[in-house]
Design a protein around this motif. Structure first.
Motif, PDB file in Angstrom:
ATOM      1  N   TRP A 127      39.149  49.103  40.077  1.00 37.50           N
ATOM      2  CA  TRP A 127      39.012  50.974  40.364  1.00 37.50           C
ATOM      3  C   TRP A 127      40.356  51.126  41.582  1.00 37.50           C
ATOM      4  CZ3 TRP A 127      36.666  55.404  40.133  1.00 37.50           C
ATOM      5  CH2 TRP A 127      36.580  55.689  40.034  1.00 37.50           C
ATOM      6  N   GLU A 128      40.566  50.051  42.518  1.00 39.08           N
ATOM      7  CA  GLU A 128      41.378  50.561  43.656  1.00 39.08           C
ATOM      8  C   GLU A 128      42.674  50.580  43.310  1.00 39.08           C
ATOM      9  OE1 GLU A 128      40.641  51.026  46.625  1.00 39.08           O
ATOM     10  OE2 GLU A 128      38.053  50.384  46.362  1.00 39.08           O
ATOM     11  N   GLU A 129      43.382  49.946  42.205  1.00 39.54           N
ATOM     12  CA  GLU A 129      44.252  50.061  41.387  1.00 39.54           C
ATOM     13  C   GLU A 129      44.291  51.494  40.891  1.00 39.54           C
ATOM     14  OE1 GLU A 129      45.610  45.924  39.987  1.00 39.54           O
ATOM     15  OE2 GLU A 129      43.276  46.252  40.208  1.00 39.54           O
ATOM     16  N   LEU A 130      43.347  51.550  39.890  1.00 39.68           N
ATOM     17  CA  LEU A 130      43.689  53.199  39.176  1.00 39.68           C
ATOM     18  C   LEU A 130      43.988  54.306  39.619  1.00 39.68           C
ATOM     19  CD1 LEU A 130      40.128  53.279  37.725  1.00 39.68           C
ATOM     20  CD2 LEU A 130      42.284  52.162  36.670  1.00 39.68           C
ATOM     21  N   GLU A 131      45.089  55.374  39.232  1.00 45.64           N
ATOM     22  CA  GLU A 131      46.063  55.861  39.330  1.00 45.64           C
ATOM     23  C   GLU A 131      45.301  57.555  39.260  1.00 45.64           C
ATOM     24  OE1 GLU A 131      49.630  56.207  40.014  1.00 45.64           O
ATOM     25  OE2 GLU A 131      49.878  54.481  41.424  1.00 45.64           O
TER      26      GLU A 131
END
Length: 288
Positions: free
Chosen positions: A47-51
């Motif tokens: 989640w934290e890496e998604l763009e």
């Protein structure tokens, strides 16, 4: 999730389309369960890496706005009714837009494309509605019918006049009755899906179960019979056998062009596709 802003759009739009995780830890919503286990788990893990770019997520704002306006209206129905049920070690949740205690009808609002209506692509809505009905039933509230009221964001009056198969109104209602058999069937689906998700919780990303063709919105391979020197196909067939029969009929100067199917969701609508080895492999095959 990281929100990019390639067009330099106003901060208000950026804030409006910014997303937070859809599910709390150990919970799965009705709409989440409609996705493949691979997509669900990769999205949760990364989640934290998604763009996502603001412009690419702008349609979500329309759906949010519609729900906000309708929620403010005074009616005798229960609105935004939140329900949950424990399944194994997890919790399945659902939030129906409204429920009428007298008629025992669940109503949910959607913003949709006219193409969904034109092609009667309602499998996901039906399954979502059945999960809602199952949750209500588990809570002691009977459900006789589920209605989806779709507001068509791209409706054209001109097209409606020209094409009898085109939605004739910018509002479309898809509804169906609920039977005990439906509830039993969807309960089996929910139990199996939760069991799959729990069993895969510690499985490495690359070893997660592949998403099915339906979960990827994948189209089948097709076979185009073409004539040398002509850009467009004479005809496109679903099987190589049909294409070969046509080729034999036409004779010299013709050939077959195999057209690989595409996974539309992976290409344009799955946030986690960058972390999915199934999709990366498919892209490599498509690029030769």
């Amino acid at each position: 999730m990281k929100i990019t802003n390639s067009l330099g759009l106003p901060e208000a739009l950026v804030n409006a389309v910014s997303l937070s995780p859809h599910n709390k830890a150990g919970q799965y919503s009705a709409t989440t369960l409609l996705k493949g286990a691979r997509e669900i788990l990769l999205t949760k893990r990364h989640w934290e890496e998604l763009e996502v770019d603001v412009a690419d997520n702008i349609w979500a704002l329309f759906g949010t706005a519609v729900h906000a306006v309708l929620e403010e209206q005074e009616t005798s129905e229960f609105k935004e009714e939140y329900l949950q049920a424990v399944v194994s070690s997890s919790v399945v949740t659902g939030r129906a837009d409204s429920y009428c205690l007298d008629t025992k009808v669940i109503t949910d609002y959607k913003t949709a494309s006219t193409w969904k209506i034109k092609f009667a692509d309602f499998d996901d809505w039906r399954r979502q509605g059945l999960i809602y009905a199952w949750l209500f039933t588990k809570s002691g509230l009977a459900v006789k019918r589920v209605r989806f009221v779709a507001l068509l964001k791209d409706h054209s009056k001109t097209q409606a006049k020209r094409d009898a198969g085109y939605p004739q109104s910018p509002v479309y209602v898809y509804e169906f009755d609920i039977t005990p058999e439906d509830i039993a069937e969807i309960e089996t689906f929910v139990l199996q899906k939760v069991e799959q998700l729990e069993s895969c919780d510690n499985v490495a990303d690359d070893d997660l179960p592949d998403c099915t063709q339906a979960e990827r919105w994948a189209t089948e391979d097709t076979f185009a019979v073409k004539k040398e020197g002509r850009k467009t196909a004479i005809r496109v067939y679903e099987t190589m056998e049909e294409a070969n029969d046509k080729l034999a009929e036409l004779g010299k100067g013709h050939y077959i062009e195999e057209r690989k199917g595409t996974s539309k969701k992976c290409a344009d609508y799955c946030y986690a596709s960058a972390f999915c080895n199934q999709w990366q492999k498919e892209k490599e095959e498509q690029n030769g």
